[in-house]
Scaffold this motif. Structure first.
Motif, PDB file in Angstrom:
ATOM      1  N   THR A 406       0.815  -1.222   0.000  1.00 20.07           N
ATOM      2  CA  THR A 406       0.000   0.000   0.000  1.00 20.07           C
ATOM      3  C   THR A 406       0.848   1.272   0.000  1.00 20.07           C
ATOM      4  N   SER A 407       0.152   2.375  -0.178  1.00 22.87           N
ATOM      5  CA  SER A 407       0.801   3.685  -0.128  1.00 22.87           C
ATOM      6  C   SER A 407       0.212   4.585   0.950  1.00 22.87           C
ATOM      7  N   GLY A 408      -0.671   4.019   1.745  1.00 24.52           N
ATOM      8  CA  GLY A 408      -1.338   4.836   2.739  1.00 24.52           C
ATOM      9  C   GLY A 408      -1.358   4.213   4.120  1.00 24.52           C
ATOM     10  N   VAL A 409      -1.698   5.043   5.086  1.00 22.66           N
ATOM     11  CA  VAL A 409      -1.948   4.610   6.456  1.00 22.66           C
ATOM     12  C   VAL A 409      -3.287   5.200   6.870  1.00 22.66           C
ATOM     13  N   ARG A 410      -4.182   4.325   7.324  1.00 24.03           N
ATOM     14  CA  ARG A 410      -5.508   4.760   7.773  1.00 24.03           C
ATOM     15  C   ARG A 410      -5.491   4.927   9.286  1.00 24.03           C
ATOM     16  N   ILE A 411      -5.989   6.043   9.755  1.00 25.71           N
ATOM     17  CA  ILE A 411      -6.105   6.283  11.189  1.00 25.71           C
ATOM     18  C   ILE A 411      -7.512   6.780  11.495  1.00 25.71           C
ATOM     19  N   GLY A 412      -7.929   6.584  12.732  1.00 17.25           N
ATOM     20  CA  GLY A 412      -9.268   7.001  13.133  1.00 17.25           C
ATOM     21  C   GLY A 412      -9.296   7.411  14.590  1.00 17.25           C
ATOM     22  N   THR A 413     -10.365   8.093  14.970  1.00 18.54           N
ATOM     23  CA  THR A 413     -10.440   8.721  16.288  1.00 18.54           C
ATOM     24  C   THR A 413     -11.370   8.054  17.309  1.00 18.54           C
ATOM     25  N   PRO A 414     -12.156   7.003  16.965  1.00 22.39           N
ATOM     26  CA  PRO A 414     -13.102   6.480  17.956  1.00 22.39           C
ATOM     27  C   PRO A 414     -12.467   6.016  19.259  1.00 22.39           C
ATOM     28  N   ALA A 415     -11.377   5.239  19.197  1.00 21.32           N
ATOM     29  CA  ALA A 415     -10.831   4.639  20.417  1.00 21.32           C
ATOM     30  C   ALA A 415     -10.265   5.694  21.369  1.00 21.32           C
ATOM     31  N   LEU A 416      -9.420   6.579  20.845  1.00 25.94           N
ATOM     32  CA  LEU A 416      -8.813   7.575  21.736  1.00 25.94           C
ATOM     33  C   LEU A 416      -9.834   8.598  22.207  1.00 25.94           C
ATOM     34  N   THR A 417     -10.898   8.815  21.428  1.00 25.25           N
ATOM     35  CA  THR A 417     -11.981   9.668  21.917  1.00 25.25           C
ATOM     36  C   THR A 417     -12.675   9.003  23.095  1.00 25.25           C
ATOM     37  N   THR A 418     -12.840   7.685  23.031  1.00 25.04           N
ATOM     38  CA  THR A 418     -13.398   6.963  24.166  1.00 25.04           C
ATOM     39  C   THR A 418     -12.552   7.169  25.418  1.00 25.04           C
ATOM     40  N   ARG A 419     -11.236   7.268  25.243  1.00 25.94           N
ATOM     41  CA  ARG A 419     -10.352   7.497  26.392  1.00 25.94           C
ATOM     42  C   ARG A 419     -10.402   8.930  26.902  1.00 25.94           C
ATOM     43  N   GLY A 420     -11.039   9.831  26.144  1.00 20.38           N
ATOM     44  CA  GLY A 420     -11.165  11.205  26.591  1.00 20.38           C
ATOM     45  C   GLY A 420     -10.271  12.193  25.887  1.00 20.38           C
ATOM     46  N   PHE A 421      -9.584  11.778  24.823  1.00 19.82           N
ATOM     47  CA  PHE A 421      -8.754  12.708  24.059  1.00 19.82           C
ATOM     48  C   PHE A 421      -9.629  13.789  23.424  1.00 19.82           C
ATOM     49  N   GLY A 422      -9.072  14.997  23.364  1.00 19.80           N
ATOM     50  CA  GLY A 422      -9.730  16.114  22.697  1.00 19.80           C
ATOM     51  C   GLY A 422      -8.827  16.723  21.649  1.00 19.80           C
ATOM     52  N   ALA A 423      -9.154  17.949  21.227  1.00 17.90           N
ATOM     53  CA  ALA A 423      -8.440  18.599  20.132  1.00 17.90           C
ATOM     54  C   ALA A 423      -6.939  18.727  20.413  1.00 17.90           C
ATOM     55  N   ALA A 424      -6.572  19.130  21.618  1.00 19.34           N
ATOM     56  CA  ALA A 424      -5.155  19.336  21.924  1.00 19.34           C
ATOM     57  C   ALA A 424      -4.385  18.021  21.856  1.00 19.34           C
ATOM     58  N   GLU A 425      -4.966  16.966  22.404  1.00 21.97           N
ATOM     59  CA  GLU A 425      -4.285  15.675  22.390  1.00 21.97           C
ATOM     60  C   GLU A 425      -4.143  15.134  20.964  1.00 21.97           C
ATOM     61  N   PHE A 426      -5.151  15.344  20.138  1.00 18.66           N
ATOM     62  CA  PHE A 426      -5.047  14.854  18.765  1.00 18.66           C
ATOM     63  C   PHE A 426      -4.077  15.693  17.933  1.00 18.66           C
ATOM     64  N   ASP A 427      -3.948  16.971  18.230  1.00 13.93           N
ATOM     65  CA  ASP A 427      -2.938  17.766  17.551  1.00 13.93           C
ATOM     66  C   ASP A 427      -1.539  17.278  17.933  1.00 13.93           C
ATOM     67  N   ARG A 428      -1.355  16.961  19.201  1.00 16.35           N
ATOM     68  CA  ARG A 428      -0.062  16.424  19.643  1.00 16.35           C
ATOM     69  C   ARG A 428       0.184  15.055  19.011  1.00 16.35           C
ATOM     70  N   THR A 429      -0.842  14.251  18.885  1.00 17.23           N
ATOM     71  CA  THR A 429      -0.722  12.951  18.232  1.00 17.23           C
ATOM     72  C   THR A 429      -0.304  13.124  16.777  1.00 17.23           C
ATOM     73  N   ALA A 430      -0.895  14.102  16.094  1.00 15.81           N
ATOM     74  CA  ALA A 430      -0.499  14.385  14.709  1.00 15.81           C
ATOM     75  C   ALA A 430       0.979  14.745  14.632  1.00 15.81           C
ATOM     76  N   GLU A 431       1.449  15.530  15.595  1.00 14.55           N
ATOM     77  CA  GLU A 431       2.864  15.910  15.623  1.00 14.55           C
ATOM     78  C   GLU A 431       3.753  14.678  15.771  1.00 14.55           C
ATOM     79  N   LEU A 432       3.351  13.758  16.639  1.00 12.57           N
ATOM     80  CA  LEU A 432       4.143  12.540  16.840  1.00 12.57           C
ATOM     81  C   LEU A 432       4.165  11.679  15.575  1.00 12.57           C
ATOM     82  N   ILE A 433       3.038  11.579  14.904  1.00 10.53           N
ATOM     83  CA  ILE A 433       2.963  10.782  13.672  1.00 10.53           C
ATOM     84  C   ILE A 433       3.905  11.352  12.619  1.00 10.53           C
ATOM     85  N   VAL A 434       3.849  12.647  12.404  1.00 13.14           N
ATOM     86  CA  VAL A 434       4.696  13.268  11.380  1.00 13.14           C
ATOM     87  C   VAL A 434       6.165  13.147  11.767  1.00 13.14           C
ATOM     88  N   ASP A 435       6.479  13.284  13.046  1.00 15.43           N
ATOM     89  CA  ASP A 435       7.866  13.117  13.481  1.00 15.43           C
ATOM     90  C   ASP A 435       8.385  11.717  13.129  1.00 15.43           C
TER      91      ASP A 435
END
Length: 485
Positions: A406-435
């Protein structure tokens, strides 16, 4: 409050699980150890697989009981085994909750999985649209009453039907006519894709393809399409060509249940038959379900013995509990947070230079084209896993690397939203992914050739990312207070 894993009494749940593991461990301690290890692993990982979630302790505990010992072929009040009154109770409750939650006239909760739900739907359409007219023409009421000649004619008719579904690389699912899958063997199959420039569905092109192909079933729904689908438009197309509209909403059922997807984007009022899983964004046990308009109810009810064996009463009981949870007002807030968090995740990725299929998301899915990092999907998935970020590789439209690498990676938000993640946590997660993706490079094979699987990460990157992920996860513990020790 979106964190459903916190809405339980920790002391009671801890006692229940400790007792269960003691009983299991007395017979096979390695299984008990694996169960405990799985909880530890899930607590320590950024789970971004779009098809995974965390069920509540109530749902999980419902599956471990005496219903597992019961055979119950048939339907409520019409079983082929005696003593099914308690199974009738939980199946009827699950179906009632499903009808009320989704506004559906009919619900069938026996399928063991999404593919089982789709098989029930496909054969129900064949029974209603092909078999029943053939029986009427032959003056028969059951296939056993057909002559050998009529039976041969019917079998040929059943095997000479067409399905039009979304192509796998455009975001469809393998059960929507993919040739190696049973759906691709049951039907003469053709696919519709997305606009090569935008990655979006072009309904005019879908209509054109449907008019050319004239399918019995027009299949809609997706597993990796990060946008909404206009199901009213899909129903118009189906009606124009005399097709039955079947929608697989397994991925986005939670967004439908939570009223994030409404009107033209809610498949239930528009489709003849809707299939779904009960886990993923719906946050229930692993299983399937079929919703249908009344004219298909009798055919769907014959799922067992048509394509299903005995239902799983313990899982149907867990479905009833999960659907009852989804009918609570808090679930709508959770569903809205899933969609909002996907927007935050997408924005965080694009602002840091990642390329997203369709440029963003309208649902819970974000699909990264990792070729901009010089990687295959398999390399990216493996590197992210090394760094404690759990994703899955996925095809992108017209994928040059095929369905395995493949050429892609699929990601989704249901599980970490269940844990209580919000906008700030997902922005930080995006930073970690790109790093991680930026710090990963392909490596050559031993003979010096190119490899689509091998990779190298910058020194210390995996450890730093795991440490950063741990900070996020520690602030939002999974099943807080649940202690197995």
């Amino acid at each position: 409050m979106t964190d459903a894993t916190a809405s339980f009494d920790p002391a009671t749940a801890s006692a229940a699980y400790r007792s269960a593991l003691q009983v299991i461990g007395a017979v096979e301690p390695r299984v008990a150890e694996a169960i405990g290890a799985e909880l530890a692993d899930q607590r320590a990982s950024l789970k971004l697989i779009a098809s995974e979630n965390y069920a509540s302790p109530a749902v999980l505990l419902t599956m471990g009981n005496w219903f597992s010992d019961k055979y119950a072929e048939g339907t409520v009040g019409h079983r082929f085994y005696a003593g099914c009154q308690n199974v009738d109770t939980v199946e009827a409750l699950a179906a009632e909750h499903a009808r009320e939650l989704f506004g559906a006239p009919y619900a069938y909760v026996q399928p063991h999985s999404g593919i089982d739900a789709n098989l029930v739907a496909f054969w129900a359409v064949l029974a209603q649209r092909v078999e029943l007219p053939a029986l009427e023409k032959a003056g028969a009421t059951h296939v056993n009453d057909l002559t050998a000649e009529d039976w041969t004619t019917l079998r040929r008719a059943l095997g000479d039907q067409r399905m039009l579904g979304m192509s796998l690389d455009a975001g469809g699912h393998l059960t929507h006519g993919f040739r190696p899958n049973i759906s691709g063997k049951m039907f003469e199959q053709s696919s519709y894709g997305t606009d090569p420039k935008t990655g979006l569905l072009d309904y005019a092109l879908v209509r054109e393809r449907a008019k050319e192909f004239r399918p019995l079933i027009l299949m809609a729904g997706y597993s990796a399409y990060p946008r909404r689908v206009d199901f009213a438009a899909m129903r118009e197309i189906a009606d124009e060509v005399g097709a039955t509209l079947v929608v697989d909403m397994a991925h986005f059922a939670g967004l439908v249940a939570g009223k994030v997807l409404t009107g033209d984007f809610d498949p239930v009022p528009h489709a003849h038959v809707v299939t779904t899983t009960t886990h993923k964004s719906l946050r229930g046990p692993r299983g399937g379900m079929v919703l249908a308009q009344p004219e298909f109810a009798d055919a769907v009810d014959r799922g067992c013995p048509m394509v299903l064996g005995g239902p799983l009463p313990h899982v149907m009981a867990a479905k009833a509990v999960a659907l009852a949870e989804a009918r609570q007002p808090a679930f709508a807030g959770y569903a809205r947070a899933v969609a909002d968090n996907a927007q935050s995740l997408a924005e965080g990725l694009t602002s840091r230079g990642a390329t997203l299929v369709t440029g963003g998301t309208d649902n819970h899915i974000v699909l990264i084209d990792v070729t901009s990092f010089g990687l295959t999907g398999r390399q990216a998935e493996s590197a992210l896993l090394d760094a404690g970020i759990v994703t899955n590789r996925n095809s992108v439209p017209a994928d040059p690397n095929g369905a395995w690498y493949t050429s892609g990676v699929r990601i989704g938000t249901p599980a970490l939203t269940t844990r209580g993640f919000g906008a700030a946590e997902f922005d930080r997660t995006a930073e970690l992914i790109v790093d991680v993706l930026s710090g990963t490079t392909p490596t050559a094979t031993q003979d010096g050739g190119s490899s689509r699987a091998r990779y190298a990460m910058a020194d210390g990157l995996a450890g730093r990312t795991r440490a950063a992920a741990a900070e996020l996860l520690d602030a939002h513990p999974l099943y807080p207070g649940l202690d197995l020790a």
